[in-house]
Motif scaffolding. Structure first.
Motif, PDB file in Angstrom:
ATOM      1  N   ARG A   1       0.822  -1.205   0.000  1.00 40.68           N
ATOM      2  CA  ARG A   1       0.000   0.000   0.000  1.00 40.68           C
ATOM      3  C   ARG A   1       0.862   1.264   0.000  1.00 40.68           C
ATOM      4  O   ARG A   1       0.512   2.260  -0.639  1.00 40.68           O
ATOM      5  N   ARG A   2       1.990   1.221   0.706  1.00 36.53           N
ATOM      6  CA  ARG A   2       2.900   2.377   0.657  1.00 36.53           C
ATOM      7  C   ARG A   2       3.424   2.566  -0.768  1.00 36.53           C
ATOM      8  O   ARG A   2       3.519   3.696  -1.261  1.00 36.53           O
ATOM      9  N   SER A   3       3.727   1.472  -1.432  1.00 35.79           N
ATOM     10  CA  SER A   3       4.193   1.521  -2.816  1.00 35.79           C
ATOM     11  C   SER A   3       3.102   2.077  -3.738  1.00 35.79           C
ATOM     12  O   SER A   3       3.387   2.870  -4.642  1.00 35.79           O
ATOM     13  N   LEU A   4       1.866   1.677  -3.510  1.00 34.38           N
ATOM     14  CA  LEU A   4       0.749   2.202  -4.299  1.00 34.38           C
ATOM     15  C   LEU A   4       0.631   3.712  -4.142  1.00 34.38           C
ATOM     16  O   LEU A   4       0.405   4.435  -5.122  1.00 34.38           O
ATOM     17  N   LEU A   5       0.796   4.203  -2.931  1.00 35.41           N
ATOM     18  CA  LEU A   5       0.727   5.648  -2.698  1.00 35.41           C
ATOM     19  C   LEU A   5       1.814   6.373  -3.491  1.00 35.41           C
ATOM     20  O   LEU A   5       1.563   7.421  -4.079  1.00 35.41           O
TER      21      LEU A   5
ATOM     22  N   LEU B   1       3.203   5.373  -6.233  1.00 37.12           N
ATOM     23  CA  LEU B   1       2.847   5.279  -7.644  1.00 37.12           C
ATOM     24  C   LEU B   1       1.817   6.348  -8.022  1.00 37.12           C
ATOM     25  O   LEU B   1       1.858   6.916  -9.109  1.00 37.12           O
ATOM     26  N   LEU B   2       0.917   6.649  -7.102  1.00 36.98           N
ATOM     27  CA  LEU B   2      -0.189   7.567  -7.385  1.00 36.98           C
ATOM     28  C   LEU B   2       0.114   9.028  -7.029  1.00 36.98           C
ATOM     29  O   LEU B   2      -0.750   9.885  -7.157  1.00 36.98           O
ATOM     30  N   VAL B   3       1.327   9.301  -6.606  1.00 38.21           N
ATOM     31  CA  VAL B   3       1.675  10.642  -6.137  1.00 38.21           C
ATOM     32  C   VAL B   3       1.434  11.732  -7.181  1.00 38.21           C
ATOM     33  O   VAL B   3       0.883  12.771  -6.861  1.00 38.21           O
ATOM     34  N   ASP B   4       1.812  11.518  -8.405  1.00 36.92           N
ATOM     35  CA  ASP B   4       1.741  12.591  -9.402  1.00 36.92           C
ATOM     36  C   ASP B   4       0.739  12.350 -10.515  1.00 36.92           C
ATOM     37  O   ASP B   4       0.703  13.108 -11.479  1.00 36.92           O
ATOM     38  N   GLN B   5      -0.043  11.263 -10.413  1.00 35.29           N
ATOM     39  CA  GLN B   5      -0.915  10.945 -11.527  1.00 35.29           C
ATOM     40  C   GLN B   5      -2.132  10.140 -11.112  1.00 35.29           C
ATOM     41  O   GLN B   5      -2.118   9.485 -10.083  1.00 35.29           O
ATOM     42  N   GLU B   6      -3.136  10.218 -11.934  1.00 35.71           N
ATOM     43  CA  GLU B   6      -4.342   9.409 -11.776  1.00 35.71           C
ATOM     44  C   GLU B   6      -4.178   8.215 -12.723  1.00 35.71           C
ATOM     45  O   GLU B   6      -3.888   8.401 -13.898  1.00 35.71           O
ATOM     46  N   ILE B   7      -4.338   7.002 -12.181  1.00 30.43           N
ATOM     47  CA  ILE B   7      -4.048   5.798 -12.967  1.00 30.43           C
ATOM     48  C   ILE B   7      -5.216   4.822 -12.899  1.00 30.43           C
ATOM     49  O   ILE B   7      -5.758   4.589 -11.814  1.00 30.43           O
ATOM     50  N   PRO B   8      -5.561   4.210 -14.033  1.00 30.04           N
ATOM     51  CA  PRO B   8      -6.603   3.174 -14.024  1.00 30.04           C
ATOM     52  C   PRO B   8      -6.116   1.932 -13.278  1.00 30.04           C
ATOM     53  O   PRO B   8      -4.928   1.599 -13.304  1.00 30.04           O
ATOM     54  N   VAL B   9      -7.037   1.234 -12.644  1.00 30.98           N
ATOM     55  CA  VAL B   9      -6.685   0.063 -11.850  1.00 30.98           C
ATOM     56  C   VAL B   9      -5.961  -0.996 -12.688  1.00 30.98           C
ATOM     57  O   VAL B   9      -5.053  -1.656 -12.202  1.00 30.98           O
ATOM     58  N   LYS B  10      -6.341  -1.155 -13.954  1.00 31.74           N
ATOM     59  CA  LYS B  10      -5.671  -2.160 -14.794  1.00 31.74           C
ATOM     60  C   LYS B  10      -4.189  -1.819 -14.986  1.00 31.74           C
ATOM     61  O   LYS B  10      -3.336  -2.704 -14.998  1.00 31.74           O
ATOM     62  N   ASP B  11      -3.866  -0.527 -15.098  1.00 32.53           N
ATOM     63  CA  ASP B  11      -2.466  -0.116 -15.235  1.00 32.53           C
ATOM     64  C   ASP B  11      -1.715  -0.242 -13.911  1.00 32.53           C
ATOM     65  O   ASP B  11      -0.533  -0.596 -13.893  1.00 32.53           O
ATOM     66  N   ILE B  12      -2.396   0.050 -12.819  1.00 38.74           N
ATOM     67  CA  ILE B  12      -1.777  -0.097 -11.500  1.00 38.74           C
ATOM     68  C   ILE B  12      -1.404  -1.556 -11.276  1.00 38.74           C
ATOM     69  O   ILE B  12      -0.295  -1.873 -10.837  1.00 38.74           O
TER      70      ILE B  12
ATOM     71  N   GLY C   1      -0.589  -3.762 -13.296  1.00 39.10           N
ATOM     72  CA  GLY C   1       0.578  -4.151 -14.088  1.00 39.10           C
ATOM     73  C   GLY C   1       1.910  -3.906 -13.404  1.00 39.10           C
ATOM     74  O   GLY C   1       2.935  -4.467 -13.805  1.00 39.10           O
ATOM     75  N   HIS C   2       1.918  -3.114 -12.346  1.00 39.00           N
ATOM     76  CA  HIS C   2       3.149  -2.813 -11.607  1.00 39.00           C
ATOM     77  C   HIS C   2       3.444  -3.828 -10.501  1.00 39.00           C
ATOM     78  O   HIS C   2       4.489  -3.741  -9.854  1.00 39.00           O
ATOM     79  N   TYR C   3       2.527  -4.754 -10.259  1.00 38.22           N
ATOM     80  CA  TYR C   3       2.659  -5.646  -9.104  1.00 38.22           C
ATOM     81  C   TYR C   3       2.495  -7.105  -9.496  1.00 38.22           C
ATOM     82  O   TYR C   3       1.682  -7.429 -10.363  1.00 38.22           O
ATOM     83  N   PRO C   4       3.248  -7.990  -8.833  1.00 42.06           N
ATOM     84  CA  PRO C   4       3.146  -9.429  -9.123  1.00 42.06           C
ATOM     85  C   PRO C   4       1.992 -10.089  -8.369  1.00 42.06           C
ATOM     86  O   PRO C   4       2.185 -11.053  -7.626  1.00 42.06           O
ATOM     87  N   MET C   5       0.806  -9.526  -8.522  1.00 42.25           N
ATOM     88  CA  MET C   5      -0.380 -10.068  -7.858  1.00 42.25           C
ATOM     89  C   MET C   5      -1.568  -9.840  -8.771  1.00 42.25           C
ATOM     90  O   MET C   5      -1.475  -9.097  -9.749  1.00 42.25           O
ATOM     91  N   SER C   6      -2.657 -10.447  -8.431  1.00 39.85           N
ATOM     92  CA  SER C   6      -3.854 -10.320  -9.260  1.00 39.85           C
ATOM     93  C   SER C   6      -4.435  -8.908  -9.174  1.00 39.85           C
ATOM     94  O   SER C   6      -4.177  -8.169  -8.224  1.00 39.85           O
TER      95      SER C   6
END
Length: 119
Positions: free
Chosen positions: A24-28, A30-41, A43-48
């Motif tokens: 969750r800290r990593s997600l924050l 990632l989202l610091v400077d941009q709005e991102i769709p969940v499908k793109d988010i 793609g940054h993680y080795p999880m479903s």
């Protein structure tokens, strides 16, 4: 539903619980400077995508991310406001450690004046 009920339901997790998890800290970050769709988010993680969505839901419940529907897509962005609570809490301990280090410095300097090095 009253505003108080809405606020209570949207604050199911507090900021401290939400940021306790490294993902969750990593997600924050990632989202610091941009709005991102969940499908793109996802793609940054080795999880479903479902697992990423669960993490985003916890961050959303703590008020740390805001979601917005754009067509069939859900986009997320950081809302840093709730992090002020964390900043205030940490500031107290920062002052505590600063005071402790100043006391240690005074003690060491006083000891050096009584027992100079090299003698």
């Amino acid at each position: 539903m009253s505003r108080a009920d809405q606020a209570a339901s949207s604050q199911k997790h507090d900021v401290f619980q939400a940021i306790a998890d490294p993902t969750r800290r990593s997600l924050l970050q990632l989202l610091v400077d941009q709005e991102i769709p969940v499908k793109d988010i996802a793609g940054h993680y080795p999880m479903s995508r479902t697992a990423v969505s669960k993490h985003l839901r916890i961050l959303s419940e703590a008020g740390l991310v805001v979601e917005r529907k754009v067509g069939r897509e859900t986009r997320y962005r950081l809302d840093p406001e709730p992090l002020l609570e964390l900043k205030r809490w940490l500031a107290y301990y920062e002052r505590y450690w600063e005071n402790r280090l100043q006391a240690l410095k005074r003690l060491v300097e006083a000891d050096e004046s009584v027992h100079p090095r090299g003698e």
